[in-house]
Write a protein that holds these residues in place. Structure first.
Motif, PDB file in Angstrom:
ATOM      1  N   VAL A 162     -42.942  66.980  26.693  1.00 56.37           N
ATOM      2  CA  VAL A 162     -44.018  67.972  26.638  1.00 56.37           C
ATOM      3  C   VAL A 162     -43.581  69.285  27.276  1.00 56.37           C
ATOM      4  O   VAL A 162     -43.913  70.372  26.790  1.00 56.37           O
ATOM      5  CB  VAL A 162     -45.289  67.420  27.336  1.00 56.37           C
ATOM      6  N   SER A 163     -42.813  69.199  28.348  1.00 55.10           N
ATOM      7  CA  SER A 163     -42.290  70.409  28.987  1.00 55.10           C
ATOM      8  C   SER A 163     -41.394  71.189  28.030  1.00 55.10           C
ATOM      9  O   SER A 163     -41.471  72.424  27.950  1.00 55.10           O
ATOM     10  CB  SER A 163     -41.514  70.042  30.253  1.00 55.10           C
ATOM     11  N   VAL A 164     -40.556  70.468  27.288  1.00 55.52           N
ATOM     12  CA  VAL A 164     -39.695  71.123  26.300  1.00 55.52           C
ATOM     13  C   VAL A 164     -40.534  71.788  25.219  1.00 55.52           C
ATOM     14  O   VAL A 164     -40.244  72.915  24.784  1.00 55.52           O
ATOM     15  CB  VAL A 164     -38.720  70.090  25.680  1.00 55.52           C
ATOM     16  N   TYR A 165     -41.598  71.118  24.779  1.00 55.92           N
ATOM     17  CA  TYR A 165     -42.453  71.676  23.720  1.00 55.92           C
ATOM     18  C   TYR A 165     -43.134  72.962  24.180  1.00 55.92           C
ATOM     19  O   TYR A 165     -43.211  73.947  23.427  1.00 55.92           O
ATOM     20  CB  TYR A 165     -43.511  70.656  23.311  1.00 55.92           C
ATOM     21  N   TRP A 166     -43.622  72.982  25.412  1.00 59.10           N
ATOM     22  CA  TRP A 166     -44.366  74.136  25.898  1.00 59.10           C
ATOM     23  C   TRP A 166     -43.472  75.329  26.215  1.00 59.10           C
ATOM     24  O   TRP A 166     -43.950  76.465  26.274  1.00 59.10           O
ATOM     25  CB  TRP A 166     -45.171  73.776  27.148  1.00 59.10           C
ATOM     26  N   THR A 167     -42.195  75.091  26.457  1.00 64.09           N
ATOM     27  CA  THR A 167     -41.302  76.191  26.881  1.00 64.09           C
ATOM     28  C   THR A 167     -40.696  76.969  25.719  1.00 64.09           C
ATOM     29  O   THR A 167     -39.988  77.950  25.940  1.00 64.09           O
ATOM     30  CB  THR A 167     -40.150  75.652  27.754  1.00 64.09           C
TER      31      THR A 167
ATOM     32  N   SER B 226     -40.381  77.258  20.951  1.00 70.50           N
ATOM     33  CA  SER B 226     -40.672  76.734  19.624  1.00 70.50           C
ATOM     34  C   SER B 226     -39.708  75.598  19.270  1.00 70.50           C
ATOM     35  O   SER B 226     -38.493  75.710  19.481  1.00 70.50           O
ATOM     36  CB  SER B 226     -40.559  77.842  18.586  1.00 70.50           C
ATOM     37  N   ILE B 227     -40.254  74.528  18.688  1.00 72.53           N
ATOM     38  CA  ILE B 227     -39.401  73.398  18.302  1.00 72.53           C
ATOM     39  C   ILE B 227     -38.722  73.643  16.959  1.00 72.53           C
ATOM     40  O   ILE B 227     -38.000  72.770  16.471  1.00 72.53           O
ATOM     41  CB  ILE B 227     -40.191  72.082  18.255  1.00 72.53           C
ATOM     42  N   THR B 228     -38.980  74.805  16.362  1.00 71.68           N
ATOM     43  CA  THR B 228     -38.250  75.112  15.124  1.00 71.68           C
ATOM     44  C   THR B 228     -36.784  75.426  15.408  1.00 71.68           C
ATOM     45  O   THR B 228     -35.958  75.385  14.498  1.00 71.68           O
ATOM     46  CB  THR B 228     -38.903  76.307  14.400  1.00 71.68           C
ATOM     47  N   GLN B 229     -36.461  75.768  16.668  1.00 76.43           N
ATOM     48  CA  GLN B 229     -35.058  75.916  17.054  1.00 76.43           C
ATOM     49  C   GLN B 229     -34.421  74.530  17.097  1.00 76.43           C
ATOM     50  O   GLN B 229     -34.940  73.622  17.730  1.00 76.43           O
ATOM     51  CB  GLN B 229     -34.963  76.582  18.427  1.00 76.43           C
ATOM     52  N   GLN B 230     -33.303  74.375  16.406  1.00 78.29           N
ATOM     53  CA  GLN B 230     -32.743  73.047  16.190  1.00 78.29           C
ATOM     54  C   GLN B 230     -32.398  72.328  17.491  1.00 78.29           C
ATOM     55  O   GLN B 230     -32.694  71.140  17.645  1.00 78.29           O
ATOM     56  CB  GLN B 230     -31.497  73.132  15.306  1.00 78.29           C
ATOM     57  N   THR B 231     -31.790  73.035  18.446  1.00 80.87           N
ATOM     58  CA  THR B 231     -31.411  72.387  19.704  1.00 80.87           C
ATOM     59  C   THR B 231     -32.638  71.892  20.448  1.00 80.87           C
ATOM     60  O   THR B 231     -32.688  70.745  20.927  1.00 80.87           O
ATOM     61  CB  THR B 231     -30.622  73.365  20.597  1.00 80.87           C
ATOM     62  N   ARG B 232     -33.679  72.743  20.536  1.00 85.95           N
ATOM     63  CA  ARG B 232     -34.910  72.360  21.235  1.00 85.95           C
ATOM     64  C   ARG B 232     -35.612  71.209  20.506  1.00 85.95           C
ATOM     65  O   ARG B 232     -36.162  70.303  21.134  1.00 85.95           O
ATOM     66  CB  ARG B 232     -35.832  73.566  21.344  1.00 85.95           C
ATOM     67  N   LEU B 233     -35.583  71.250  19.172  1.00 86.51           N
ATOM     68  CA  LEU B 233     -36.203  70.187  18.386  1.00 86.51           C
ATOM     69  C   LEU B 233     -35.520  68.845  18.643  1.00 86.51           C
ATOM     70  O   LEU B 233     -36.184  67.821  18.849  1.00 86.51           O
ATOM     71  CB  LEU B 233     -36.125  70.526  16.895  1.00 86.51           C
ATOM     72  N   LEU B 234     -34.180  68.845  18.646  1.00 90.11           N
ATOM     73  CA  LEU B 234     -33.442  67.601  18.855  1.00 90.11           C
ATOM     74  C   LEU B 234     -33.682  67.031  20.257  1.00 90.11           C
ATOM     75  O   LEU B 234     -33.798  65.820  20.431  1.00 90.11           O
ATOM     76  CB  LEU B 234     -31.949  67.834  18.606  1.00 90.11           C
TER      77      LEU B 234
ATOM     78  N   PHE C 240     -36.422  67.545  22.086  1.00 88.24           N
ATOM     79  CA  PHE C 240     -37.812  67.077  22.067  1.00 88.24           C
ATOM     80  C   PHE C 240     -37.926  65.703  21.413  1.00 88.24           C
ATOM     81  O   PHE C 240     -38.520  64.771  21.982  1.00 88.24           O
ATOM     82  CB  PHE C 240     -38.662  68.107  21.312  1.00 88.24           C
ATOM     83  N   LEU C 241     -37.330  65.555  20.228  1.00 94.58           N
ATOM     84  CA  LEU C 241     -37.414  64.283  19.517  1.00 94.58           C
ATOM     85  C   LEU C 241     -36.607  63.195  20.222  1.00 94.58           C
ATOM     86  O   LEU C 241     -37.023  62.026  20.260  1.00 94.58           O
ATOM     87  CB  LEU C 241     -36.923  64.453  18.078  1.00 94.58           C
ATOM     88  N   SER C 242     -35.472  63.552  20.801  1.00 96.40           N
ATOM     89  CA  SER C 242     -34.635  62.556  21.485  1.00 96.40           C
ATOM     90  C   SER C 242     -35.355  61.957  22.689  1.00 96.40           C
ATOM     91  O   SER C 242     -35.263  60.749  22.951  1.00 96.40           O
ATOM     92  CB  SER C 242     -33.314  63.187  21.924  1.00 96.40           C
TER      93      SER C 242
END
Length: 474
Positions: free
Chosen positions: A356-361, A363-371, A373-375
């Protein structure tokens, strides 16, 4: 024939406890579980993705899930009561037919909407006749699926393994659980492949084709189980079974019986000696956002995430669940069953907090942040499934055998109520921009579950100490 007074040795008793009453019937049950669960899992992955493409909003998916959970919460106890009045094998075939018909009707409505309907708003989607039919069909499909699961996992497996063969029954439960997780992995992988190659309409048609194709297989296997087990499924559930005429045709009797069962179940549920462990289990069902499911699928589809990533996410979550069935045994051996439960809950709460911290900091459309978040969500499934396995054993040890089914059914209804409330919130906060709010509620429920369980572990009552006197936790 050996005399009835003969006393078996310890080795013979252990061997008998590990030997199923009808081993060949069990093998057929494993096969029917694999085939049935595979097509059901594929359907559960395909339909949310298809509905999510009708309108770029979480509202249609949330409404469908809300009414599905409401139907399970209200109708589950009554359906469970009515099942006891019908022969096992014919009712299994009937439920398969109803579930398949409901899936075909749902697919037809979704395909109609995708091909012919252009909606200007999410609310206009909900008012369409095709969507009303879709809601009803989806609710019937889920209720039939629930009844099929209860029939297999609470009734048939006990008869085939033997109620008085605890080791054999535990092994059968374990194999069925792993088969279900394998089907989830295979279904997610197949879903990802189909979605990456075909559009939503084609995926729906292929899923329906598979469902229809396996029906003859399920019918033959259903008959085969009974014949291989020498007709054990034809046995009456109770010698004092009431006649079927009154509850079948008297609507007030059906409703009254269902309400009585729910009231009695709630009364027993509140007074069970392991209530905190059960409440923790129910609270985990509030997590509908940070888990593989329709909300997460809809979110990723709306953000234009590659279908292979969506399928890979669901598949990896299932693999983690499969691994947790082995890891939980090691945790229990090292920590004891109670501390193993606490470890699973705290592990899941910690990783979901990071997600959740990663999501709020950003956009998850950025591939690194998305991976990332999902990981974090994927790895958190280790803790979730570990507590699912360990928590089930805690409840089995703490609940009196005479009340196990009653309390268990009530717990399922409470879990459905938890999901129902969260999907109600999702209907209100239906915009994709509000996903962070849903994610925060989800992780909060997991944290509360961990806190309740740890508080119970730190301050046990006398009766709890007696129940778990051989466990390292007490």
């Amino acid at each position: 024939m050996a005399p009835q007074s003969q006393v078996l040795s310890k080795v013979e008793q252990d061997a008998l406890a590990a030997t199923p009453t009808h081993p060949t019937g069990l093998y057929a049950l494993y096969a029917i579980s694999l085939v049935g669960n595979l097509v059901e899992r594929l359907w559960n992955f395909v339909w949310p993705a298809a509905v999510a493409t009708i309108y770029p909003n979480l509202l249609p998916v949330a409404v469908l899930e809300f009414f599905t959970k409401l139907t399970v919460f209200v109708g589950g106890p009554m359906v469970g009561t009515l099942l006891d009045y019908f022969p096992r094998v014919p009712v299994y075939h009937c439920l398969n037919f109803v579930q398949t018909a409901a899936q075909l009707l749902s697919a037809g409505m979704i395909i109609y909407a995708l091909n012919l309907v252009k909606q200007s708003s999410a609310s206009s989607v909900l008012l369409q006749p095709w969507f009303v039919i879709l809601v009803v069909a989806a609710a019937i499909e889920r209720l039939a699926g629930l009844a099929l699961g209860v029939t297999m996992e609470r009734d048939w497996v006990v008869l085939l393994a033997g109620r008085n063969r605890p080791v054999a029954l535990a092994q059968a439960n374990s194999i069925l659980g792993r088969a279900d997780l394998f089907c989830e992995i295979a279904g997610a992988s197949l879903f990802g492949i189909l979605l990456s190659k075909y559009n939503s309409v084609t995926c729906l048609k292929l899923a329906c084709g598979m469902t229809v194709f396996v029906q003859p297989v399920l019918f033959v296997l259903g008959q085969l189980i009974n014949s291989l087990s020498h007709g054990v499924l034809d046995l009456s559930r109770s010698p004092n079974m009431k006649p079927v005429v009154t509850p079948l045709f008297d609507a007030s009797e059906i409703v009254g019986t269902g309400l009585d069962a729910f009231r009695q179940g709630w009364k027993e549920y509140k007074h069970q000696p392991v209530l905190p462990a059960s409440l923790a289990y129910v609270l985990l069902y509030f997590n509908v956002a940070l888990a593989p499911g329709s909300i997460m699928t809809a979110l990723l589809v709306h953000h234009g995430i590659n279908p292979s990533i969506i399928g890979g996410f669901s598949g990896l979550c299932s693999i983690m669940g499969f691994a947790a069935t082995f890891m939980s045994a090691s945790l229990v051996k090292r920590l004891g069953i109670l501390k193993a439960g606490a470890a699973g809950l705290m592990f899941q709460a910690f990783l979901l907090t990071l997600a959740v911290s990663v999501y709020w900091t950003g956009s998850i459309t950025q591939q690194t942040r998305l991976l990332i978040f999902l990981s974090l969500i994927v790895v958190s499934r280790l803790g979730h499934m570990s507590y699912d396995v360990v928590g089930t054993q805690i409840l089995q040890m703490g609940i009196p055998p005479a009340k196990a089914n009653l309390i268990g059914i009530t717990e399922v209804s409470m879990a459905s109520l938890a999901e129902l409330l969260m999907f109600g919130v999702a209907i209100i906060a239906n915009d994709v921009a509000h996903f962070g709010f849903l994610a925060t509620l989800s992780v909060s429920s997991v944290a509360v579950a961990a806190a309740i369980f740890c508080q119970w572990l730190a301050n046990p009552t006398k009766s709890q100490r007696e129940l778990f006197q051989f466990d390292r936790g007490f």
